[in-house]
Scaffold this motif. Structure first.
Motif, PDB file in Angstrom:
ATOM      1  N   PRO A  66       1.992 -14.697   1.169  1.00 25.67           N
ATOM      2  CA  PRO A  66       2.144 -15.912   0.575  1.00 25.67           C
ATOM      3  C   PRO A  66       1.159 -16.576   0.143  1.00 25.67           C
ATOM      4  CG  PRO A  66       4.425 -14.828   0.987  1.00 25.67           C
ATOM      5  CD  PRO A  66       4.042 -14.561   1.946  1.00 25.67           C
ATOM      6  N   ASP A  67       1.338 -17.478   1.536  1.00 25.94           N
ATOM      7  CA  ASP A  67       0.531 -18.851   1.837  1.00 25.94           C
ATOM      8  C   ASP A  67      -0.977 -18.543   1.287  1.00 25.94           C
ATOM      9  OD1 ASP A  67       2.801 -20.557   1.498  1.00 25.94           O
ATOM     10  OD2 ASP A  67       2.730 -21.049   3.309  1.00 25.94           O
ATOM     11  N   ALA A  68      -1.319 -17.214   1.857  1.00 26.53           N
ATOM     12  CA  ALA A  68      -2.872 -17.052   1.494  1.00 26.53           C
ATOM     13  C   ALA A  68      -3.340 -16.262   0.685  1.00 26.53           C
ATOM     14  CB  ALA A  68      -2.786 -16.251   3.082  1.00 26.53           C
ATOM     15  N   HIS A  69      -2.276 -15.421  -0.304  1.00 28.34           N
ATOM     16  CA  HIS A  69      -2.036 -15.305  -1.584  1.00 28.34           C
ATOM     17  C   HIS A  69      -2.513 -13.637  -1.021  1.00 28.34           C
ATOM     18  CE1 HIS A  69      -1.866 -18.229  -4.578  1.00 28.34           C
ATOM     19  NE2 HIS A  69      -2.326 -19.191  -3.588  1.00 28.34           N
ATOM     20  N   GLN A  70      -2.262 -13.128  -0.278  1.00 27.82           N
ATOM     21  CA  GLN A  70      -2.405 -11.344  -0.365  1.00 27.82           C
ATOM     22  C   GLN A  70      -2.016 -10.955  -1.351  1.00 27.82           C
ATOM     23  OE1 GLN A  70      -0.552  -9.259   3.570  1.00 27.82           O
ATOM     24  NE2 GLN A  70      -1.600  -7.853   3.147  1.00 27.82           N
ATOM     25  N   GLU A  71      -2.655  -9.604  -1.461  1.00 27.11           N
ATOM     26  CA  GLU A  71      -2.028  -9.590  -3.083  1.00 27.11           C
ATOM     27  C   GLU A  71      -1.794  -7.373  -2.853  1.00 27.11           C
ATOM     28  OE1 GLU A  71      -4.763 -10.152  -6.154  1.00 27.11           O
ATOM     29  OE2 GLU A  71      -4.411 -12.541  -6.279  1.00 27.11           O
ATOM     30  N   VAL A  72      -2.620  -7.193  -2.015  1.00 31.62           N
ATOM     31  CA  VAL A  72      -3.062  -5.982  -1.642  1.00 31.62           C
ATOM     32  C   VAL A  72      -1.743  -5.550  -0.659  1.00 31.62           C
ATOM     33  CG1 VAL A  72      -3.332  -3.673  -1.025  1.00 31.62           C
ATOM     34  CG2 VAL A  72      -4.397  -5.212  -2.996  1.00 31.62           C
ATOM     35  N   PRO A  73      -0.981  -5.137  -0.246  1.00 32.97           N
ATOM     36  CA  PRO A  73      -0.278  -5.010   1.386  1.00 32.97           C
ATOM     37  C   PRO A  73      -0.529  -4.010   2.086  1.00 32.97           C
ATOM     38  CG  PRO A  73       1.522  -4.086  -0.706  1.00 32.97           C
ATOM     39  CD  PRO A  73      -0.068  -4.468  -1.368  1.00 32.97           C
ATOM     40  N   HIS A  74      -2.056  -4.008   2.352  1.00 38.99           N
ATOM     41  CA  HIS A  74      -2.359  -2.691   2.688  1.00 38.99           C
ATOM     42  C   HIS A  74      -3.302  -3.548   3.897  1.00 38.99           C
ATOM     43  CE1 HIS A  74      -3.832   1.115   4.117  1.00 38.99           C
ATOM     44  NE2 HIS A  74      -5.130   0.498   4.872  1.00 38.99           N
ATOM     45  N   LEU A  75      -3.916  -4.188   5.172  1.00 40.61           N
ATOM     46  CA  LEU A  75      -4.551  -4.793   5.569  1.00 40.61           C
ATOM     47  C   LEU A  75      -6.321  -4.345   5.065  1.00 40.61           C
ATOM     48  CD1 LEU A  75      -5.360  -6.610   7.787  1.00 40.61           C
ATOM     49  CD2 LEU A  75      -5.646  -4.922   9.616  1.00 40.61           C
ATOM     50  N   HIS A  76      -7.069  -6.002   4.234  1.00 36.54           N
ATOM     51  CA  HIS A  76      -7.716  -5.176   4.370  1.00 36.54           C
ATOM     52  C   HIS A  76      -8.520  -6.894   4.874  1.00 36.54           C
ATOM     53  CE1 HIS A  76      -5.461  -7.388   1.293  1.00 36.54           C
ATOM     54  NE2 HIS A  76      -6.481  -7.770   1.251  1.00 36.54           N
ATOM     55  N   VAL A  77      -9.697  -6.899   5.343  1.00 33.71           N
ATOM     56  CA  VAL A  77     -11.441  -7.558   6.110  1.00 33.71           C
ATOM     57  C   VAL A  77     -12.142  -7.794   4.567  1.00 33.71           C
ATOM     58  CG1 VAL A  77     -12.647  -8.488   6.895  1.00 33.71           C
ATOM     59  CG2 VAL A  77     -10.719  -7.534   8.239  1.00 33.71           C
TER      60      VAL A  77
END
Ligand code: AMP
Length: 128
Positions: free
Chosen positions: A100-111
């Motif tokens: 959440p602090d980094a605003h990850q929106e999609v819960p599948h690793l992505h670069v």
């Protein structure tokens, strides 16, 4: 909406649907372990997402659970995509968000690979 990066893998996340071919993508690269495609809402002139094909929620999940072959293929793909897109000389930025602090929106690793112009400071000020 930001997601929890320590939860169980959700098969209904948008990148899982892309990997199953249920949602289209503008593909940049694909191999046995990796898929890369253009971000649908680009934050820079070049904005490419690189994802492992395996079911990993975050970088920590990936590096703890994935095989050496998957991890090698993933990072080799990030580097080779940057090179093949001609980004090495002008420069590019690689970023992954977790939790959440980094605003990850999609819960599948992505670069994220960002490029195509001056990218500005590394981080927005807290609160932005
Ligand atoms: P993050 O906030 O790091 O989880 O980033 C998720 C990224 O996925 C955002 O930059 C979105 O624009 C991107 N995204 C969401 N849905 C799609 C899609 N269907 N195709 C391509 N990129 C997507």
């Amino acid at each position: 909406m930001a997601v929890n990066a320590t939860g169980r893998y959700d098969d209904q996340n948008v990148f899982a649907k892309i990997l199953r071919g249920e949602i289209p993508c503008r593909k940049v690269h694909e191999d046995a372990h990796v898929l890369a495609f253009h971000d649908v809402n680009p934050q820079a002139p070049v904005h490419v997402l690189v994802i492992p094909k395996g079911k990993y929620v975050s970088l920590a999940d990936f590096t703890a659970q994935a095989s050496d072959a998957e991890i090698a293929a993933f990072w080799r793909a990030v580097g080779s995509i940057a090179k093949s897109l001609g980004l090495e000389e002008p420069g590019y930025r690689v970023l992954t968000n977790a939790g959440p602090d980094a605003h990850q929106e999609v819960p599948h690793l992505h670069v994220h690979i960002f490029a195509g112009g001056k990218l500005g400071p590394m981080l927005a000020r807290p609160g932005n």
